[in-house]
Design an enzyme around this catalytic site. Structure first.
Site, PDB file in Angstrom:
ATOM      1  N   ARG A 254      11.049  -0.757  11.105  1.00 39.10           N
ATOM      2  CA  ARG A 254       9.846  -0.526  11.810  1.00 39.10           C
ATOM      3  C   ARG A 254       9.779  -1.647  13.190  1.00 39.10           C
ATOM      4  O   ARG A 254      10.019  -2.790  12.839  1.00 39.10           O
ATOM      5  CB  ARG A 254       8.467  -0.689  11.261  1.00 39.10           C
TER       6      ARG A 254
ATOM      7  N   LYS B 217       0.966  -1.142   0.129  1.00 39.31           N
ATOM      8  CA  LYS B 217      -0.024  -0.182   0.128  1.00 39.31           C
ATOM      9  C   LYS B 217       0.797   1.419  -0.149  1.00 39.31           C
ATOM     10  O   LYS B 217       0.584   1.993  -0.748  1.00 39.31           O
ATOM     11  CB  LYS B 217      -0.844   0.214   1.453  1.00 39.31           C
TER      12      LYS B 217
ATOM     13  N   ARG C  35      11.977  -5.005   4.866  1.00 41.24           N
ATOM     14  CA  ARG C  35      11.619  -3.775   4.483  1.00 41.24           C
ATOM     15  C   ARG C  35      12.638  -2.901   5.434  1.00 41.24           C
ATOM     16  O   ARG C  35      12.987  -2.972   6.464  1.00 41.24           O
ATOM     17  CB  ARG C  35      10.287  -3.404   4.974  1.00 41.24           C
TER      18      ARG C  35
ATOM     19  N   ARG D  59       0.108  -9.503  13.221  1.00 37.94           N
ATOM     20  CA  ARG D  59      -0.557  -8.428  12.336  1.00 37.94           C
ATOM     21  C   ARG D  59      -1.323  -9.138  11.369  1.00 37.94           C
ATOM     22  O   ARG D  59      -2.386  -8.845  11.004  1.00 37.94           O
ATOM     23  CB  ARG D  59       0.707  -7.539  11.738  1.00 37.94           C
TER      24      ARG D  59
ATOM     25  N   ARG E  60     -10.189  -0.978   8.336  1.00 32.06           N
ATOM     26  CA  ARG E  60      -9.608  -2.262   8.633  1.00 32.06           C
ATOM     27  C   ARG E  60     -10.521  -3.060   9.325  1.00 32.06           C
ATOM     28  O   ARG E  60     -10.206  -4.347   9.618  1.00 32.06           O
ATOM     29  CB  ARG E  60      -8.398  -2.036   9.289  1.00 32.06           C
TER      30      ARG E  60
END
Ligand code: AP5
Ligand code: ZN
Length: 217
Positions: free
Chosen positions: A162, A13, A128, A173, A89
């Site tokens: 993160r 996203k 990431r 998650r 969400r």
């Protein structure tokens, strides 16, 4: 243009949002980024969100809906429209968004679902890294910086990972989001707003398809 970007954690996203804002005049609103900023600023919302985010749980609907409602009422959104990233969400948030959008006179024009199988996402999130200066997102295998250690966008050399990209948190998650996702997909498909894109292609190929959808909204 008023759009919603949907996809499981790590689906891409944020990566697609960076490209969309280069081509379309729209305000990028990421609830995750807003919560991370609130945590850094130690605001009341940030303190409320922290416990949930650290565990990979969703922040309660009332807190999340309130920050979105406040953000969508701002002048820049009135002028250019919104691109929501990571909201809604839950089905409750999807219902709340219908009301908020109506109140600010900005109905949703389309919902882009970036579709990626959960199995691919753990690897995406663990690889990431993000530029500390401008927030540009990279991946050590799939999307590295062109010059090692230098951000392609701003030229700085400082990156971070993160906190919630640790493997244990990532698993939770994904579990939490997979459970909540299907009813929202059904909700938007019944409203004829849903555009599903195969997110398991190269970033530029995904973007080409996203762009085509947005140009035809
Ligand atoms: P949030 O910040 O929204 O995180 P998320 O949804 O978990 O999504 P991510 O930002 O992790 O992934 P992304 O889809 O943007 O992927 P990216 O482009 O970076 O939310 C964090 C937390 O905040 C939540 O857990 C929750 O606690 C709270 N929260 C936020 N919104 C909430 C809400 N509405 N209600 C309640 N709580 C809320 O890509 C990932 C990696 O893959 C990158 O390294 C990228 O380079 C790479 N990549 C991207 N595309 C591709 C591709 N096509 N091929 C290969 N690699 C790719
Ligand atoms: Zn940068």
């Amino acid at each position: 243009m008023n759009i919603v970007l949907m996809g499981l954690p790590g689906a891409g996203k944020g990566t697609q949002a960076e490209k969309i804002v280069e081509d379309f005049n729209v305000i990028h609103i990421s609830t995750g980024d807003m919560f991370r900023q609130a945590m850094a600023d130690e605001t009341e919302v940030g303190l409320k969100a922290k416990g949930f985010m650290d565990k990979g749980e969703l922040v309660p609907d009332d807190v999340t809906e309130a920050i979105v409602e406040e953000r969508l009422a701002k002048d820049d959104v009135q002028k250019s429209g919104y691109m929501l990233d990571g909201f809604p969400r839950t089905i409750e948030q999807a219902n709340a968004l219908q009301t908020i959008a109506k109140n600010v006179n900005k109905p949703i024009d389309g919902v882009i679902l970036i579709d990626v199988k959960p199995e691919a996402l753990v690897e995406r999130l663990s690889g990431r890294y993000i530029c500390s200066n401008c927030g540009a997102t990279y991946h050590k295998i799939y999307n590295p910086t062109k010059v090692e250690g230098t951000c392609d966008v701003c030229g700085k050399h400082d990156f971070y990972q993160r906190d919630d990209d640790k493997p244990e948190t990532v698993k939770n998650r994904l579990k939490v989001n997979i459970e909540k996702n299907t009813p929202i997909i059904d909700f938007y498909s019944k409203l004829n707003l849903l555009h599903k894109i195969n997110g398991e292609q190269d970033i530029d190929v995904v973007y080409k398809e996203v762009k085509e959808v947005l140009q035809n909204l």
